[in-house]
Design an enzyme around this catalytic site. Structure first.
Site, PDB file in Angstrom:
ATOM      1  N   TYR A 110       0.861  -1.192   0.000  1.00  0.00           N
ATOM      2  CA  TYR A 110       0.000   0.000   0.000  1.00  0.00           C
ATOM      3  C   TYR A 110       0.892   1.235   0.000  1.00  0.00           C
ATOM      4  CZ  TYR A 110      -3.187   3.634   1.698  1.00  0.00           C
ATOM      5  OH  TYR A 110      -3.912   4.799   1.838  1.00  0.00           O
ATOM      6  N   GLU A 199      -3.916   7.389  -3.906  1.00  0.00           N
ATOM      7  CA  GLU A 199      -3.804   6.122  -3.176  1.00  0.00           C
ATOM      8  C   GLU A 199      -3.587   4.979  -4.157  1.00  0.00           C
ATOM      9  OE1 GLU A 199      -6.214   4.488   0.551  1.00  0.00           O
ATOM     10  OE2 GLU A 199      -7.369   4.291  -1.295  1.00  0.00           O
TER      11      GLU A 199
END
Length: 388
Positions: A110, A199
């Site tokens: 991530y 993101e």
């Protein structure tokens, strides 16, 4: 302003970031035509394009073979109503699809880049737990998250800052070089496109050792859109609440909620306080609506109509503290709008500040059924009592 995954990936590609090959389908009638040239020996990931997370759990992401299976599954997904934890119970209708080549995933990570308002810095968040909700990771295994806040600079993050941001991934030397460029690119997009958040979840390493951004989310600062026409072009009105689109035409800060008491307030803080006190007395606000400090009669009229367009509204609470905004201007707008829409629900008005006596006089002479309140506490009691 939010954009779709496929649009975010185009921006990433423009800045040299590695993404999977994919095509976008905008119409159900185009599915057969747009997929016929895809290699039938490959596997593809079919993704519903909506402005909400949790698509996979709702059936909005599917791994399929090329050819007929891809075409059939695309037809099933197009027009489907997806309900996720971010859409609310009403869900969102799928009106475009993204088809990309499947990747052989070895590891998932991530990585995000966002404006951190508390510190007035830019924060990079890295985690070894890709493909999961970062909030869940933060709650259950916070040690698997690394946050690095950096100062704004025309030069971008330094080499040592970049090294720290990607340190949690334990990349080899070749992967580090690609990741370093990725971090710089995310920073540049954030600054050059006025993004609030970028993101990448997941950021993957494939089995042949490539780094790919497998999913991408971006949102942008509404207040800067005027200088980013190339971003404004990406706006998808189908993904937005119709009332919020109408509000934006009048420069009103409006967010639709699920309650029964419509609110019209000037100032975001006062609006939040008004919503809180409605809840305190046992009811729910139907909206957040800030008409701003310098609202005109026309703007107030538009705001009033916006509230009444919501069929869930059983009563309206207007709470105005006249500073820059004059109470008499507000009163004129309310009277004008109430006459145009034939007001049929209880209306409580609390005025204080500049020209509040003149405003009260305008409301008193309007022949409308308006309940006056002496303060916010009194206003909340009266509107909750009136709808009950």
């Amino acid at each position: 302003m939010n954009i779709h995954e496929h649009q975010a990936k185009e921006i990433l590609k423009d800045f040299g970031v590695p993404v999977s090959k994919g095509i976008v389908i905008f119409s159900e009638n185009d599915i057969a035509k747009d997929t016929k040239n895809l290699d039938t020996n490959k596997k593809y990931v079919l993704k519903a394009q909506i402005h909400a997370g949790g698509r996979g759990k709702a059936g909005g992401v599917k791994l399929v073979e090329g050819g007929k299976e891809l075409e059939n599954e695309a037809k099933k997904m197009f027009g489907k109503n997806l309900v996720t934890h971010q859409t609310g119970p009403e869900g969102k209708k799928v009106q475009r699809l993204y088809i990309e080549e499947a990747s052989d995933i070895s590891k998932e990570f991530y990585l995000s880049c966002l404006v951190d308002r508390e510190s007035s810095k830019i924060a990079f968040i890295s985690s070894t737990e890709g493909g999961m909700d970062i909030e869940k990771v933060a709650m259950e295994t916070p040690s698997k998250i690394l946050t690095k806040k950096i100062d704004f600079s025309d030069q971008g993050p330094t080499k040592s800052e970049i090294a720290e941001i990607i340190s949690i991934f334990k990349f080899n030397e070749n992967q580090k070089k690609i990741a370093e460029k990725l971090v710089v690119s995310l920073y540049r997009i954030l600054i050059e496109k006025d993004a609030n958040l970028i993101e990448i979840n997941p950021l993957i390493i494939t089995k042949d050792d490539k780094i790919i951004c497998l999913d991408a989310k971006m949102n942008f600062d509404d207040n800067a859109i005027f200088r980013r026409p190339e971003i404004l072009k990406l706006r998808d009105l189908n993904e937005e609440e119709p009332a919020e689109i109408e509000a934006s035409k009048h420069d009103l800060a409006y967010i639709k909620l699920n309650g029964s008491i419509g609110c019209m307030v000037n100032g975001a803080g006062l609006a939040m306080a008004t919503m809180d006190i409605i809840k305190l007395y046992g009811e729910e606000p139907a909206n957040f609506l800030d008409v701003g400090g310098g609202a005109t009669k026309e703007k107030v009229t538009a705001a009033f109509k916006l509230i009444l367009a919501d069929k869930n509204v059983k009563g309206i609470l207007i709470n105005i503290f006249g500073g820059i905004m004059r109470c008499d201007v507000l009163a004129l707008g309310v009277v004008e709008a109430a006459k145009q829409v034939n007001l049929s629900v209880p209306l409580v008005v609390r005025l204080a500040g500049t020209n509040f006596k003149e405003g009260k006089e305008i409301l008193d002479k309007s022949n409308l059924k308006i309940l006056s309140a002496s303060d916010l506490n009194d206003a909340a009691k009266k509107i909750v009592g009136a709808i009950k």
